[in-house]
Design a protein around this motif. Structure first.
Motif, PDB file in Angstrom:
ATOM      1  N   SER A 181       0.829  -1.212   0.000  1.00  0.00           N
ATOM      2  CA  SER A 181       0.000   0.000   0.000  1.00  0.00           C
ATOM      3  C   SER A 181       0.858   1.254   0.000  1.00  0.00           C
ATOM      4  O   SER A 181       1.933   1.281   0.604  1.00  0.00           O
ATOM      5  N   ASP A 182       0.356   2.286  -0.635  1.00  0.00           N
ATOM      6  CA  ASP A 182       1.039   3.566  -0.737  1.00  0.00           C
ATOM      7  C   ASP A 182       0.459   4.528   0.307  1.00  0.00           C
ATOM      8  O   ASP A 182      -0.456   5.284   0.032  1.00  0.00           O
ATOM      9  N   PHE A 183       1.011   4.478   1.546  1.00  0.00           N
ATOM     10  CA  PHE A 183       0.563   5.362   2.615  1.00  0.00           C
ATOM     11  C   PHE A 183       1.248   6.719   2.469  1.00  0.00           C
ATOM     12  O   PHE A 183       2.402   6.786   2.064  1.00  0.00           O
ATOM     13  N   PRO A 184       0.576   7.796   2.866  1.00  0.00           N
ATOM     14  CA  PRO A 184       1.233   9.100   2.811  1.00  0.00           C
ATOM     15  C   PRO A 184       2.153   9.314   3.998  1.00  0.00           C
ATOM     16  O   PRO A 184       1.929   8.765   5.081  1.00  0.00           O
ATOM     17  N   VAL A 185       3.198  10.097   3.802  1.00  0.00           N
ATOM     18  CA  VAL A 185       4.014  10.568   4.916  1.00  0.00           C
ATOM     19  C   VAL A 185       3.266  11.776   5.450  1.00  0.00           C
ATOM     20  O   VAL A 185       3.097  12.770   4.752  1.00  0.00           O
ATOM     21  N   ASN A 186       2.768  11.650   6.672  1.00  0.00           N
ATOM     22  CA  ASN A 186       1.876  12.656   7.226  1.00  0.00           C
ATOM     23  C   ASN A 186       2.149  12.755   8.720  1.00  0.00           C
ATOM     24  O   ASN A 186       1.935  11.802   9.447  1.00  0.00           O
ATOM     25  N   PHE A 187       2.610  13.906   9.162  1.00  0.00           N
ATOM     26  CA  PHE A 187       2.979  14.067  10.565  1.00  0.00           C
ATOM     27  C   PHE A 187       1.776  14.307  11.474  1.00  0.00           C
ATOM     28  O   PHE A 187       1.925  14.503  12.661  1.00  0.00           O
ATOM     29  N   ILE A 188       0.570  14.256  10.915  1.00  0.00           N
ATOM     30  CA  ILE A 188      -0.649  14.437  11.698  1.00  0.00           C
ATOM     31  C   ILE A 188      -1.341  13.104  11.946  1.00  0.00           C
ATOM     32  O   ILE A 188      -1.805  12.830  13.046  1.00  0.00           O
ATOM     33  N   GLU A 189      -1.370  12.258  10.930  1.00  0.00           N
ATOM     34  CA  GLU A 189      -2.086  10.978  11.025  1.00  0.00           C
ATOM     35  C   GLU A 189      -1.385  10.025  11.999  1.00  0.00           C
ATOM     36  O   GLU A 189      -0.184   9.826  11.917  1.00  0.00           O
ATOM     37  N   ILE A 190      -2.169   9.454  12.901  1.00  0.00           N
ATOM     38  CA  ILE A 190      -1.660   8.454  13.846  1.00  0.00           C
ATOM     39  C   ILE A 190      -2.171   7.091  13.398  1.00  0.00           C
ATOM     40  O   ILE A 190      -3.360   6.931  13.101  1.00  0.00           O
ATOM     41  N   TYR A 191      -1.274   6.135  13.354  1.00  0.00           N
ATOM     42  CA  TYR A 191      -1.619   4.763  12.996  1.00  0.00           C
ATOM     43  C   TYR A 191      -1.505   3.876  14.223  1.00  0.00           C
ATOM     44  O   TYR A 191      -0.654   4.104  15.089  1.00  0.00           O
ATOM     45  N   LEU A 235       0.700  -0.453  19.501  1.00  0.00           N
ATOM     46  CA  LEU A 235       1.582   0.705  19.455  1.00  0.00           C
ATOM     47  C   LEU A 235       0.969   1.766  18.549  1.00  0.00           C
ATOM     48  O   LEU A 235       0.257   1.440  17.597  1.00  0.00           O
ATOM     49  N   TYR A 236       1.260   3.018  18.822  1.00  0.00           N
ATOM     50  CA  TYR A 236       0.762   4.129  18.025  1.00  0.00           C
ATOM     51  C   TYR A 236       1.940   4.901  17.470  1.00  0.00           C
ATOM     52  O   TYR A 236       2.941   5.090  18.155  1.00  0.00           O
ATOM     53  N   GLY A 237       1.821   5.363  16.222  1.00  0.00           N
ATOM     54  CA  GLY A 237       2.911   6.126  15.643  1.00  0.00           C
ATOM     55  C   GLY A 237       2.538   6.829  14.361  1.00  0.00           C
ATOM     56  O   GLY A 237       1.447   6.645  13.821  1.00  0.00           O
ATOM     57  N   LYS A 238       3.494   7.640  13.895  1.00  0.00           N
ATOM     58  CA  LYS A 238       3.339   8.420  12.665  1.00  0.00           C
ATOM     59  C   LYS A 238       4.346   7.929  11.630  1.00  0.00           C
ATOM     60  O   LYS A 238       5.490   7.631  11.967  1.00  0.00           O
ATOM     61  N   ILE A 239       3.925   7.869  10.383  1.00  0.00           N
ATOM     62  CA  ILE A 239       4.849   7.532   9.292  1.00  0.00           C
ATOM     63  C   ILE A 239       5.668   8.782   8.996  1.00  0.00           C
ATOM     64  O   ILE A 239       5.113   9.829   8.666  1.00  0.00           O
ATOM     65  N   ILE A 240       6.986   8.659   9.130  1.00  0.00           N
ATOM     66  CA  ILE A 240       7.857   9.821   8.918  1.00  0.00           C
ATOM     67  C   ILE A 240       8.738   9.695   7.669  1.00  0.00           C
ATOM     68  O   ILE A 240       9.352  10.666   7.248  1.00  0.00           O
ATOM     69  N   TYR A 271       6.597  -0.804  -0.773  1.00  0.00           N
ATOM     70  CA  TYR A 271       7.137   0.369  -0.105  1.00  0.00           C
ATOM     71  C   TYR A 271       7.699  -0.014   1.261  1.00  0.00           C
ATOM     72  O   TYR A 271       7.186  -0.907   1.921  1.00  0.00           O
ATOM     73  N   GLU A 272       8.717   0.718   1.680  1.00  0.00           N
ATOM     74  CA  GLU A 272       9.272   0.576   3.023  1.00  0.00           C
ATOM     75  C   GLU A 272       8.969   1.866   3.779  1.00  0.00           C
ATOM     76  O   GLU A 272       9.157   2.960   3.255  1.00  0.00           O
ATOM     77  N   TYR A 273       8.480   1.728   5.014  1.00  0.00           N
ATOM     78  CA  TYR A 273       8.081   2.877   5.817  1.00  0.00           C
ATOM     79  C   TYR A 273       8.819   2.903   7.142  1.00  0.00           C
ATOM     80  O   TYR A 273       9.079   1.860   7.726  1.00  0.00           O
ATOM     81  N   THR A 274       9.102   4.107   7.611  1.00  0.00           N
ATOM     82  CA  THR A 274       9.664   4.307   8.937  1.00  0.00           C
ATOM     83  C   THR A 274       8.607   5.002   9.778  1.00  0.00           C
ATOM     84  O   THR A 274       8.020   5.992   9.354  1.00  0.00           O
ATOM     85  N   VAL A 275       8.382   4.464  10.969  1.00  0.00           N
ATOM     86  CA  VAL A 275       7.363   4.978  11.886  1.00  0.00           C
ATOM     87  C   VAL A 275       8.041   5.444  13.162  1.00  0.00           C
ATOM     88  O   VAL A 275       8.919   4.770  13.695  1.00  0.00           O
ATOM     89  N   GLU A 276       7.620   6.611  13.634  1.00  0.00           N
ATOM     90  CA  GLU A 276       8.063   7.117  14.925  1.00  0.00           C
ATOM     91  C   GLU A 276       6.914   6.937  15.905  1.00  0.00           C
ATOM     92  O   GLU A 276       5.792   7.372  15.636  1.00  0.00           O
ATOM     93  N   PHE A 277       7.173   6.275  17.035  1.00  0.00           N
ATOM     94  CA  PHE A 277       6.119   6.035  18.014  1.00  0.00           C
ATOM     95  C   PHE A 277       5.655   7.340  18.641  1.00  0.00           C
ATOM     96  O   PHE A 277       6.436   8.274  18.815  1.00  0.00           O
ATOM     97  N   ASP A 278       4.373   7.390  18.983  1.00  0.00           N
ATOM     98  CA  ASP A 278       3.774   8.528  19.678  1.00  0.00           C
ATOM     99  C   ASP A 278       3.183   7.998  20.981  1.00  0.00           C
ATOM    100  O   ASP A 278       2.051   7.543  21.011  1.00  0.00           O
ATOM    101  N   PHE A 279       3.974   8.015  22.046  1.00  0.00           N
ATOM    102  CA  PHE A 279       3.527   7.461  23.319  1.00  0.00           C
ATOM    103  C   PHE A 279       2.508   8.354  24.007  1.00  0.00           C
ATOM    104  O   PHE A 279       1.739   7.902  24.831  1.00  0.00           O
TER     105      PHE A 279
END
Length: 111
Positions: free
Chosen positions: A53-63, A76-81, A91-99
């Protein structure tokens, strides 16, 4: 598991066999969905996964990520950065956790 060392803030664990997980949108910025992904590595600060899947890089959306490691269920919750096209279909994605997101979610449900 391979404990890679590099300049990151946290030690990253690279899984010899990717871990299957479920990703779903948690906030209303994007269309709601739930689908399977493969996690390649993880640290205390985030994770890396692959998907068709082609997810957007979005600093607002929480996954929300649902996975099981060593027979322990994790949510776990995080944002695709970051996003990188590996092939024309993966696609390869990097996620930053949002604790803090979980605490906000818990507070909103208490009212």
């Amino acid at each position: 598991m391979d404990y890679s060392t590099n300049r990151r803030e946290f030690r990253r664990i690279v899984f010899n066999n990717p871990i299957q997980a479920i990703i779903e949108t948690e906030t209303s910025c994007a269309e709601q969905f739930k689908q399977s992904i493969w996690i390649l590595d993880m640290s205390a600060g985030g994770l890396k996964f692959v998907s068709k899947s082609d997810f957007p890089v979005n600093f607002i959306e929480i996954y929300k990520f649902n996975l099981t490691i060593n027979n322990k269920d994790l949510i776990l919750y995080g944002k695709i950065i970051r996003k990188k096209l590996l092939t024309n279909k993966i696609y390869e994605y990097t996620v930053e956790f949002d604790f803090n997101f979980y605490e906000k979610l818990k507070l909103n449900k208490d009212y």
